[in-house]
Scaffold this active site. Structure first.
Site, PDB file in Angstrom:
ATOM      1  N   ASP A  33       0.860  -1.185   0.000  1.00 48.52           N
ATOM      2  CA  ASP A  33       0.000   0.000   0.000  1.00 48.52           C
ATOM      3  C   ASP A  33       0.898   1.238   0.000  1.00 48.52           C
ATOM      4  OD1 ASP A  33      -1.860   2.120   0.826  1.00 48.52           O
ATOM      5  OD2 ASP A  33      -3.223   0.467   1.289  1.00 48.52           O
ATOM      6  N   ILE A  34       0.630   2.186  -0.894  1.00 50.88           N
ATOM      7  CA  ILE A  34       1.495   3.369  -0.982  1.00 50.88           C
ATOM      8  C   ILE A  34       1.121   4.450   0.040  1.00 50.88           C
ATOM      9  CG2 ILE A  34       2.316   3.074  -3.346  1.00 50.88           C
ATOM     10  CD1 ILE A  34       0.127   5.119  -4.204  1.00 50.88           C
ATOM     11  N   GLN A  96     -14.283   2.212   2.506  1.00 48.28           N
ATOM     12  CA  GLN A  96     -13.795   1.623   1.256  1.00 48.28           C
ATOM     13  C   GLN A  96     -13.579   2.744   0.248  1.00 48.28           C
ATOM     14  OE1 GLN A  96     -16.349  -1.186  -0.829  1.00 48.28           O
ATOM     15  NE2 GLN A  96     -14.645  -1.931  -2.078  1.00 48.28           N
ATOM     16  N   HIS A 102     -10.536  -6.081  -2.008  1.00 50.94           N
ATOM     17  CA  HIS A 102      -9.145  -6.247  -1.572  1.00 50.94           C
ATOM     18  C   HIS A 102      -9.099  -6.524  -0.080  1.00 50.94           C
ATOM     19  CE1 HIS A 102     -10.210  -1.954  -1.447  1.00 50.94           C
ATOM     20  NE2 HIS A 102      -9.480  -1.876  -0.350  1.00 50.94           N
ATOM     21  N   HIS A 104      -6.591  -5.959   3.239  1.00 51.02           N
ATOM     22  CA  HIS A 104      -5.422  -5.312   3.817  1.00 51.02           C
ATOM     23  C   HIS A 104      -4.703  -6.324   4.701  1.00 51.02           C
ATOM     24  CE1 HIS A 104      -6.764  -1.112   2.936  1.00 51.02           C
ATOM     25  NE2 HIS A 104      -7.968  -1.658   3.008  1.00 51.02           N
TER      26      HIS A 104
END
Ligand code: 5GP
Ligand code: ZN
Length: 139
Positions: A33-34, A96, A102, A104
């Site tokens: 995750d960026i 979301q 997805h 995490h």
């Protein structure tokens, strides 16, 4: 396999947007995750597009959970966090922000007081890339 040309995660799968990939198989992709909520925060997605929990196929969610377990083990071996959440968010009240199912993988430390509706703060891309390499090496 269904894709959505406007979906940012479908673009990552297609290689149109770069990512720090840690794992890929026929059904799933995992990458860092960026905007990490904690060091080592990664995402695991099905290769087929589905907006959320109510739309993802049984096959795709099973594959995603299986990959999330593998990625969690590699993160655990890399960072030795004191804990780890597997988290999946549906809808605006659950925060979301990307409408491609997805999970995490969220390393935790005691007393980190992490809020589940965390804000999106860009991380240090050099540090995230180096961590991706260490995690990838264990998969
Ligand atoms: P959600 O809030 O939908 O559960 O989580 C979406 C996550 O995707 C956020 O944590 C956000 O930082 C991450 N994200 C959004 N855009 C990108 C991107 O282009 N690349 C990566 N690696 N992560 C992204
Ligand atoms: Zn998508």
């Amino acid at each position: 396999m269904s894709t959505d040309p406007d979906c940012i995660f479908c673009k990552i799968i297609a290689g149109e947007i770069p990512c720090f990939k840690v794992y890929e198989d026929d059904n799933t992709l995992a990458f860092m995750d960026i905007n990490p909520a904690s060091e080592g925060h990664a995402l695991v997605i099905p290769q087929e597009h589905a907006a959320d929990l109510h739309r993802v196929s049984d096959h795709a969610i099973a594959a995603t959970v299986t990959s999330a377990k593998k990625v969690a083990a590699a993160i655990d071996a890399t960072l030795h966090p004191e804990g780890l959440n597997l988290l999946q968010c549906n809808g605006p009240a659950a925060a979301q922000s990307v409408l491609h199912f997805h999970m995490h993988v969220l390393p935790r430390s005691i007393g980190d007081d992490l809020k589940l509706n965390w804000g999106l703060e860009p991380g240090d891309m050099d540090a995230i890339g180096a961590l991706a390499e260490s995690i990838r090496a264990r998969l």
